[in-house]
Write an enzyme that holds these catalytic residues in place. Structure first.
Site, PDB file in Angstrom:
ATOM      1  N   GLU A 266       0.882  -1.166   0.000  1.00 53.70           N
ATOM      2  CA  GLU A 266       0.000   0.000   0.000  1.00 53.70           C
ATOM      3  C   GLU A 266       0.910   1.203   0.000  1.00 53.70           C
ATOM      4  OE1 GLU A 266      -1.695   3.119   0.666  1.00 53.70           O
ATOM      5  OE2 GLU A 266      -2.014   2.488   2.748  1.00 53.70           O
ATOM      6  N   SER A 457     -12.471   4.918   3.582  1.00 48.74           N
ATOM      7  CA  SER A 457     -11.855   3.828   4.340  1.00 48.74           C
ATOM      8  C   SER A 457     -12.903   3.077   5.151  1.00 48.74           C
ATOM      9  CB  SER A 457     -10.778   4.380   5.268  1.00 48.74           C
ATOM     10  OG  SER A 457      -9.755   5.017   4.527  1.00 48.74           O
TER      11      SER A 457
END
Length: 493
Positions: A266, A457
């Site tokens: 990520e 998120s």
């Protein structure tokens, strides 16, 4: 100011609980052999909070030995038993959310409100993967030829190295630890040396929740390259999960290639925030404040480049400047603070350089623009207009509370500009026309899109990017599969 933490002779306490500063190996706190201890600095004041132990390669090998030895027993633990341990981790984090938030604010510099949001988000990964642990289903079906049955299983991948950044010291750890444990893997966590205390505090919490000794190990080190490199060179390591910059990610991918270690990456972002001509400006401004100012802009998902249609540009720019300029700037753990410091002095210097470069190329400062003259590491919320395409601030990840705004005239033009980057983590788009928004969302080169939302998120959603923003996904069912190997068995009966 809150008063749950106290510093006495470099021993940090949260309430009545001491925060460990050692290396967590096999369920014990140990001294490190890596040399001088690592100072942990309070970004709000610039003062040293405490020091943590410094792991050497030998310390890392000791942790690996333990993780490898414990792997068979943990992988054989019943999924329901693993799930109950994860559920207890969630419950303990929620019970102690206020005090964990204070610790995050102290070492990271984010406001208490942001820190509390992080704790809840971080805890939710344990609840989500507690549920996923018992749903790691395989498949069975006949081969097309009819000659045999095809059986597919998902087995734990093995010892996992988890490397996390400083900007979300709780959530970036739990987003990796929870699926690793749910899948049946043991792990070694290497938190960022800027913010190690949250990871250390949570290690004791995991043990209290029932995580067996040696299943989770935590190493702080000033020798990250050597320590992680040595671990990746060892055949017992089968997984690397990294969150951090694209530059470091490239180095780790090269190191992992030597042993063909499975990698989840990520990496960096350069998120466009697009406001179309038909957008609800109040909604877009509310979304912009979340997308830009969550964690003070120090997030890979932070809106980095604002593209606003000509017809609504002035209303949006002035509204954003008013909102960002009105934020209460102060010590992170003061309850009234809305925008705390950035992580360190180098970050302040870099943010100022980005603004000066943009201004030198014609940008206009609507609010902010220069470091604050006060103790700690403070850069004020800043809004820039008339930003040219060759400004560094549009090409680099800002990682701070600066919003550069660019005008655009057509949908085709803004999609071209939004995609003109090596990164592709997330994009934001605001419009009243859902069909138009969905069509443009599919054209944007990013792994995630916030359509009329400034926050995406969610532990239940697959988090990750395309291009040089990463490999693999975290969260959702995808997250647990990252810590498994798929095994196919051809069977006759």
């Amino acid at each position: 100011m809150t008063a749950h933490f106290a510093i006495d002779n470099e021993l940090l306490r949260l309430g009545d609980t001491p925060v460990p500063t050692g290396l967590y190996i096999d369920g014990e706190w140990r001294k490190g052999n890596g040399g001088e201890a690592i100072p942990v600095v309070d970004p709000s004041t610039g003062n040293v909070i405490t020091h943590v132990e410094n792991a050497s390669v030998a310390d890392a090998m000791a942790a690996l030995e333990v993780a490898h030895d414990r792997a068979p027993s943990w992988s054989r633990t019943a999924p329901r038993e693993r799930a109950e341990v994860l559920r207890r981790c969630f419950e303990l984090m929620i019970e102690r959310q206020d005090i964990i938030a204070e610790l995050i604010s102290l070492e990271n510099g984010k406001s208490l409100a942001d820190a509390l949001g992080e704790v809840r988000y971080a805890a939710e990964f344990f609840r989500w993967f507690a549920e996923e642990a018992v749903r790691l289903n395989g498949e069975i079906y006949p081969a097309p030829s009819g000659a045999n049955r095809i059986i597919v299983e998902h087995q734990p991948i093995g010892v996992s190295i988890l490397v996390t950044p400083w900007n979300f010291p709780a959530a970036m750890a739990t987003r990796k630890i929870a699926p690793a444990l749910a899948a049946g893997c043991t792990c070694i966590l290497k938190p960022a040396s800027e913010t190690p205390l949250t990871a250390n505090y949570l290690a004791d919490l995991y043990a209290e929740a029932g995580v067996p000794r040696g299943v989770v190990n935590v190493l702080t080190t000033a020798h990250s390259g050597k320590v992680v490199g040595a671990l990746l060179d060892d055949a017992r390591v089968r997984k690397l999960s990294f969150t951090g910059s694209t530059e470091v990610g490239r180095v780790l991918l090269a190191a992992a290639a030597k042993s063909v270690v499975s990698c989840s990456m990520e990496l960096g972002g350069n998120a466009p925030f697009i406001v179309l001509d038909d957008a609800d400006i109040d909604d877009a401004l509310a979304g912009a404040m979340i997308a830009k100012m969550r964690n003070g802009g120090e997030a890979c998902t932070a809106a980095n480049r604002f593209y606003v249609h000509d017809t609504v540009h002035d209303a949006f720019a002035n509204g954003l400047a008013e909102r960002m300029g009105g934020l209460d700037i102060g010590i992170a753990y003061d309850k009234q603070t809305e925008c705390g410091p950035v992580i360190n002095r180098a970050a302040v210097t870099r943010l100022h350089e980005l603004v000066e470069d943009a201004v030198a190329k014609g940008a206009t400062i609507l609010v902010g623009g220069a470091p604050l003259d006060r103790p700690g590491f403070f850069f004020p919320p800043t809004v820039l207009t008339n930003v040219r395409s060759d400004a560094r601030i549009l090409r680099e990840e800002i990682f701070g509370p600066i919003a550069p705004i660019v005008r655009f005239g057509s949908d085709e033009d803004v999609v071209r500009q939004a995609n003109d980057t090596e990164f592709g983590l997330i994009s934001y788009l605001f419009t009243r026309d859902l069909a138009r928004g969905l069509a443009l969302s599919e054209q944007l080169e990013s792994g995630m899109v916030g359509l009329n939302r400034g926050l995406v998120s969610d532990p239940a959603a697959p988090f990750g990017g395309v291009k040089q923003s990463g490999l693999g996904r975290e969260g959702a069912h995808h997250g647990i599969l990252e810590f498994t190997e798929t095994k196919y068995i051809a069977a006759n009966w």
